[in-house]
Design a protein around this motif. Sequence first.
Motif, PDB file in Angstrom:
ATOM      1  N   ARG A 163       4.359 -12.439   8.492  1.00 32.35           N
ATOM      2  CA  ARG A 163       3.285 -13.175   7.838  1.00 32.35           C
ATOM      3  C   ARG A 163       2.074 -13.217   8.767  1.00 32.35           C
ATOM      4  O   ARG A 163       2.224 -13.309   9.995  1.00 32.35           O
ATOM      5  CB  ARG A 163       3.712 -14.613   7.510  1.00 32.35           C
ATOM      6  CG  ARG A 163       4.697 -14.695   6.359  1.00 32.35           C
ATOM      7  CD  ARG A 163       4.859 -16.117   5.861  1.00 32.35           C
ATOM      8  NE  ARG A 163       3.589 -16.718   5.469  1.00 32.35           N
ATOM      9  CZ  ARG A 163       2.968 -16.485   4.322  1.00 32.35           C
ATOM     10  NH1 ARG A 163       3.497 -15.658   3.452  1.00 32.35           N
ATOM     11  NH2 ARG A 163       1.831 -17.069   4.036  1.00 32.35           N
ATOM     12  N   PRO A 164       0.863 -13.141   8.215  1.00 35.77           N
ATOM     13  CA  PRO A 164      -0.324 -13.245   9.075  1.00 35.77           C
ATOM     14  C   PRO A 164      -0.394 -14.616   9.720  1.00 35.77           C
ATOM     15  O   PRO A 164      -0.056 -15.624   9.094  1.00 35.77           O
ATOM     16  CB  PRO A 164      -1.486 -13.028   8.099  1.00 35.77           C
ATOM     17  CG  PRO A 164      -0.935 -13.400   6.755  1.00 35.77           C
ATOM     18  CD  PRO A 164       0.516 -13.018   6.785  1.00 35.77           C
TER      19      PRO A 164
ATOM     20  N   LEU B  27       0.864  -1.175   0.000  1.00 41.59           N
ATOM     21  CA  LEU B  27       0.000   0.000   0.000  1.00 41.59           C
ATOM     22  C   LEU B  27       0.904   1.229   0.000  1.00 41.59           C
ATOM     23  O   LEU B  27       1.181   1.835   1.031  1.00 41.59           O
ATOM     24  CB  LEU B  27      -0.924   0.006   1.216  1.00 41.59           C
ATOM     25  CG  LEU B  27      -2.047   1.045   1.212  1.00 41.59           C
ATOM     26  CD1 LEU B  27      -2.978   0.828   0.021  1.00 41.59           C
ATOM     27  CD2 LEU B  27      -2.841   0.983   2.505  1.00 41.59           C
ATOM     28  N   GLY B  28       1.408   1.563  -1.191  1.00 36.97           N
ATOM     29  CA  GLY B  28       2.339   2.673  -1.296  1.00 36.97           C
ATOM     30  C   GLY B  28       3.646   2.363  -0.601  1.00 36.97           C
ATOM     31  O   GLY B  28       4.274   1.325  -0.833  1.00 36.97           O
ATOM     32  N   VAL B  29       4.057   3.257   0.282  1.00 35.88           N
ATOM     33  CA  VAL B  29       5.318   3.067   0.997  1.00 35.88           C
ATOM     34  C   VAL B  29       5.215   1.960   2.043  1.00 35.88           C
ATOM     35  O   VAL B  29       6.218   1.415   2.509  1.00 35.88           O
ATOM     36  CB  VAL B  29       5.758   4.398   1.651  1.00 35.88           C
ATOM     37  CG1 VAL B  29       4.842   4.740   2.830  1.00 35.88           C
ATOM     38  CG2 VAL B  29       7.211   4.333   2.085  1.00 35.88           C
ATOM     39  N   ILE B  30       3.996   1.590   2.430  1.00 34.46           N
ATOM     40  CA  ILE B  30       3.786   0.498   3.386  1.00 34.46           C
ATOM     41  C   ILE B  30       3.867  -0.827   2.636  1.00 34.46           C
ATOM     42  O   ILE B  30       2.980  -1.171   1.863  1.00 34.46           O
ATOM     43  CB  ILE B  30       2.425   0.632   4.104  1.00 34.46           C
ATOM     44  CG1 ILE B  30       2.354   1.947   4.866  1.00 34.46           C
ATOM     45  CG2 ILE B  30       2.222  -0.547   5.052  1.00 34.46           C
ATOM     46  CD1 ILE B  30       1.019   2.190   5.530  1.00 34.46           C
ATOM     47  N   ARG B  31       4.931  -1.580   2.880  1.00 36.15           N
ATOM     48  CA  ARG B  31       5.107  -2.866   2.216  1.00 36.15           C
ATOM     49  C   ARG B  31       4.369  -3.973   2.962  1.00 36.15           C
ATOM     50  O   ARG B  31       3.822  -4.888   2.364  1.00 36.15           O
ATOM     51  CB  ARG B  31       6.592  -3.226   2.125  1.00 36.15           C
ATOM     52  CG  ARG B  31       7.478  -2.102   1.634  1.00 36.15           C
ATOM     53  CD  ARG B  31       7.063  -1.558   0.287  1.00 36.15           C
ATOM     54  NE  ARG B  31       7.188  -2.544  -0.768  1.00 36.15           N
ATOM     55  CZ  ARG B  31       7.088  -2.289  -2.056  1.00 36.15           C
ATOM     56  NH1 ARG B  31       6.836  -1.058  -2.460  1.00 36.15           N
ATOM     57  NH2 ARG B  31       7.216  -3.239  -2.956  1.00 36.15           N
ATOM     58  N   GLN B  32       4.347  -3.863   4.294  1.00 34.66           N
ATOM     59  CA  GLN B  32       3.628  -4.824   5.129  1.00 34.66           C
ATOM     60  C   GLN B  32       3.126  -4.110   6.379  1.00 34.66           C
ATOM     61  O   GLN B  32       3.830  -3.283   6.955  1.00 34.66           O
ATOM     62  CB  GLN B  32       4.537  -5.983   5.570  1.00 34.66           C
ATOM     63  CG  GLN B  32       4.981  -6.922   4.477  1.00 34.66           C
ATOM     64  CD  GLN B  32       5.871  -8.020   5.041  1.00 34.66           C
ATOM     65  OE1 GLN B  32       6.825  -7.762   5.773  1.00 34.66           O
ATOM     66  NE2 GLN B  32       5.565  -9.252   4.716  1.00 34.66           N
TER      67      GLN B  32
ATOM     68  N   VAL C  46       1.903  -5.464  16.830  1.00 34.66           N
ATOM     69  CA  VAL C  46       1.929  -4.669  15.609  1.00 34.66           C
ATOM     70  C   VAL C  46       3.274  -4.854  14.927  1.00 34.66           C
ATOM     71  O   VAL C  46       4.318  -4.927  15.588  1.00 34.66           O
ATOM     72  CB  VAL C  46       1.703  -3.170  15.905  1.00 34.66           C
ATOM     73  CG1 VAL C  46       1.757  -2.349  14.621  1.00 34.66           C
ATOM     74  CG2 VAL C  46       0.375  -2.953  16.610  1.00 34.66           C
ATOM     75  N   ALA C  47       3.253  -4.912  13.591  1.00 39.95           N
ATOM     76  CA  ALA C  47       4.481  -4.990  12.803  1.00 39.95           C
ATOM     77  C   ALA C  47       4.293  -4.193  11.523  1.00 39.95           C
ATOM     78  O   ALA C  47       3.196  -4.159  10.957  1.00 39.95           O
ATOM     79  CB  ALA C  47       4.822  -6.445  12.474  1.00 39.95           C
ATOM     80  N   ILE C  48       5.364  -3.568  11.065  1.00 42.10           N
ATOM     81  CA  ILE C  48       5.272  -2.759   9.857  1.00 42.10           C
ATOM     82  C   ILE C  48       6.595  -2.780   9.109  1.00 42.10           C
ATOM     83  O   ILE C  48       7.671  -2.823   9.724  1.00 42.10           O
ATOM     84  CB  ILE C  48       4.865  -1.301  10.194  1.00 42.10           C
ATOM     85  CG1 ILE C  48       4.549  -0.526   8.907  1.00 42.10           C
ATOM     86  CG2 ILE C  48       5.944  -0.600  11.007  1.00 42.10           C
ATOM     87  CD1 ILE C  48       3.898   0.831   9.165  1.00 42.10           C
TER      88      ILE C  48
ATOM     89  N   ARG D  39      14.488  -1.001   2.869  1.00 43.86           N
ATOM     90  CA  ARG D  39      13.316  -1.373   3.663  1.00 43.86           C
ATOM     91  C   ARG D  39      13.657  -1.313   5.153  1.00 43.86           C
ATOM     92  O   ARG D  39      14.737  -1.736   5.566  1.00 43.86           O
ATOM     93  CB  ARG D  39      12.812  -2.767   3.297  1.00 43.86           C
ATOM     94  CG  ARG D  39      12.252  -2.833   1.889  1.00 43.86           C
ATOM     95  CD  ARG D  39      11.341  -3.999   1.670  1.00 43.86           C
ATOM     96  NE  ARG D  39      10.813  -3.990   0.314  1.00 43.86           N
ATOM     97  CZ  ARG D  39       9.959  -4.869  -0.177  1.00 43.86           C
ATOM     98  NH1 ARG D  39       9.534  -5.866   0.598  1.00 43.86           N
ATOM     99  NH2 ARG D  39       9.519  -4.779  -1.411  1.00 43.86           N
ATOM    100  N   TYR D  40      12.672  -0.802   5.915  1.00 44.44           N
ATOM    101  CA  TYR D  40      12.829  -0.667   7.356  1.00 44.44           C
ATOM    102  C   TYR D  40      11.646  -1.364   8.019  1.00 44.44           C
ATOM    103  O   TYR D  40      10.491  -1.075   7.688  1.00 44.44           O
ATOM    104  CB  TYR D  40      12.863   0.804   7.764  1.00 44.44           C
ATOM    105  CG  TYR D  40      13.781   1.653   6.912  1.00 44.44           C
ATOM    106  CD1 TYR D  40      15.093   1.881   7.287  1.00 44.44           C
ATOM    107  CD2 TYR D  40      13.316   2.224   5.722  1.00 44.44           C
ATOM    108  CE1 TYR D  40      15.940   2.657   6.507  1.00 44.44           C
ATOM    109  CE2 TYR D  40      14.145   3.006   4.932  1.00 44.44           C
ATOM    110  CZ  TYR D  40      15.461   3.217   5.329  1.00 44.44           C
ATOM    111  OH  TYR D  40      16.284   3.978   4.551  1.00 44.44           O
ATOM    112  N   SER D  41      11.920  -2.243   8.959  1.00 43.36           N
ATOM    113  CA  SER D  41      10.861  -3.036   9.591  1.00 43.36           C
ATOM    114  C   SER D  41      10.984  -2.965  11.099  1.00 43.36           C
ATOM    115  O   SER D  41      12.099  -2.992  11.651  1.00 43.36           O
ATOM    116  CB  SER D  41      10.939  -4.500   9.147  1.00 43.36           C
ATOM    117  OG  SER D  41      10.874  -4.615   7.741  1.00 43.36           O
TER     118      SER D  41
END
Length: 676
Positions: A257-258, A213-218, A271-273, A281-283
């Motif tokens: 992963r869900p 979703l745009g810059v949101i990868r997960q 929560v994870a992003i 990528r930053y998680s």
Amino acid sequence: MIWLWIAACAVHLHAQEVSTTVEQQLENLAEATETETEDDSYFQQLMLYRKQPLNLNTCSESELQPIRFLTDLQIQNFLIYRKLLGPFISFYELQAIPAWDVETIARLKQFVYVGPSKSIAENFGARFNGGVNTVLMRVSQTIEESKGYQPKDSLPPPYPGSPQRLYLRYKYVYKNLLQFGFLGEKDPGEQFFKGAQKNGFDFYSFHLFVRNLGVIRQLAIGDFSVNMGQGLLTYQSLAFRKSVDVMNIKRQTELFRPYNSAGESNFHRGVAITLGSEKWRYSLFASRQKVSSNQAVDSLDYEDYITSILNDGMHRTSSEVADRYNTTQTAMGGRFQYKKERLMLALNAVHYQLDKPLRKDNEPYNYYTFSGQSYTGISGEWGYTWRNMHWFGELATNPGGGMALVSGLMASLDPKVDISLLMRHIDKNYHTLYGNAFTESTTPINERGLYAGISIRPAAAFRIDAYADLYSFPWLRYGVDRPSKGSEYTVQLMWKPNTQVELYSRFRNETKAINYSNTDLPYHETEDVPRQNWRTNLTYVLSPSVTIKSRIDMIWYDYDGKEPSNGFTMFADVFYKPKKQPMAFNCRLQYFETDDYNSRLYAYENDVLYSYSIPAFYDKGYRGYFNLNCDLNRHITTWFRLARSLYTDKTSIGSGYDEIPGNHKTDYKVQVMITL
């Protein structure tokens, strides 16, 4: 001719829910852990891709990784090919990609398609109205009553709940972009809307997961799993170990992963992003949850401490209920990743905090194991693809000084020859709570080893897969009171002359150390014990509707030692799935005979959708099961399973509260899925 073979093979594989390779991988995993996993995310993902295939022109690396038969070498070459030559025009272009063979392309056909890409705006609108809602309900039970359900001496039964296992899952999915749902599960013997479980199910789970979703990868909210690197720090998704799929040596799946399986452990709740682009990528993730544990009280300061964290999820007896969710676990961590064309570099970090200290039993083999309330681990990870080779690895450390290294190489030397190499060097004082690497031990601690595999396709109908694994344990292990070493050698010949016949024969030889307890010595005597296994398996497609399968499995344990034992099993399967008909079934009849538990054998059993069984067969008896699947209409599908084991040399089955008087055990399972 090649295109016709691919199309025919793909149709056959669609009817065969699980390939023989995946069956072997699951059997090997059950044998190594002596348990059956409740993680069905692998089957959920494959079913999702069958119903909502991936677009080859837009799919990402993380979307291809859950397709386990694709190696990272093939995935990287796919991405490089697409970047250089642009969008695919035809599915059959895949044959031009280095390291891609016809069999892999045929297996992939049912999960992908070639089409134009859509904008983020188009995808965003479709996420909420173009997905699929499913409600899945399942009930299963062992018909014979075990001792746990029987009152004794005017006391209530140890298991106060009913013997049924209940399962309810709702899920909404739009392709691989949006998923949310909840799950409730009750194990046999647990109460339901009364007693210790006044809220109904013993276990509840909720998840919301968004991708791309745009810059949101997960983005994960609720329950999710964390999978870092090669499993030295944490890897909570289903991961295979040694098998004849010699190129499947790399841990490869999405970082987050869900989680919506019935297992009550090995996941995070919070929560994870992941943010960023294809290059950077930053998680981050944060979790806080209750876990079950065995606790004790220190006799000196009278403080509580944990002796072990429990993973079985059983909360039936009063003692099990007392251990239920009695410990708070807080977790946080992150990952920083850089990826450019053929190179990937990443830095991982995790931190776990328990509200009570963990202290293992005071045994010599536990001398170097983790103890305390907090654990921190960091690791560096890399991957590099050059032509037909892929090099990868992970180096991890603890604040206490323990180091762990896993590094591997996959190479396609020729269109007919693939090789793989993997080494691991893990210190005896290295710690991990949720690690799951490609090792002999179930957790990556106290091990050194070297694995080498080769796959040869000398002709279109033949395939030879072989591997050797040499390993050692510098410190003591549970059941082995000295530093030890071991080895494993496996070779398999497969013959597949056409889409109707698949025959393979596999021989495996393994030697590892164990303690002998039946001696007059005041200490355990340790010996290196060989274990040999020979299997022959035939699958034959009689017609588009009927497939038969048969297997013979033999094992020789410690054949020239102090406690020799042998085992044997054979079975026959029949699958019937008529085209354009709402009903299908399969059945099995099996005979097994072993001298004891040491010569046990494992066999994958077909089950209802998203479920499977891999029991251990030992002693002497028969096993049979019957599965029926029926589409009542386009929205409702039902499954029914009946299985029975009959022992010819037993008067009771099981032990403790799970002991069943008699020589037979019968299980049934009913499942209904509503699709909206």
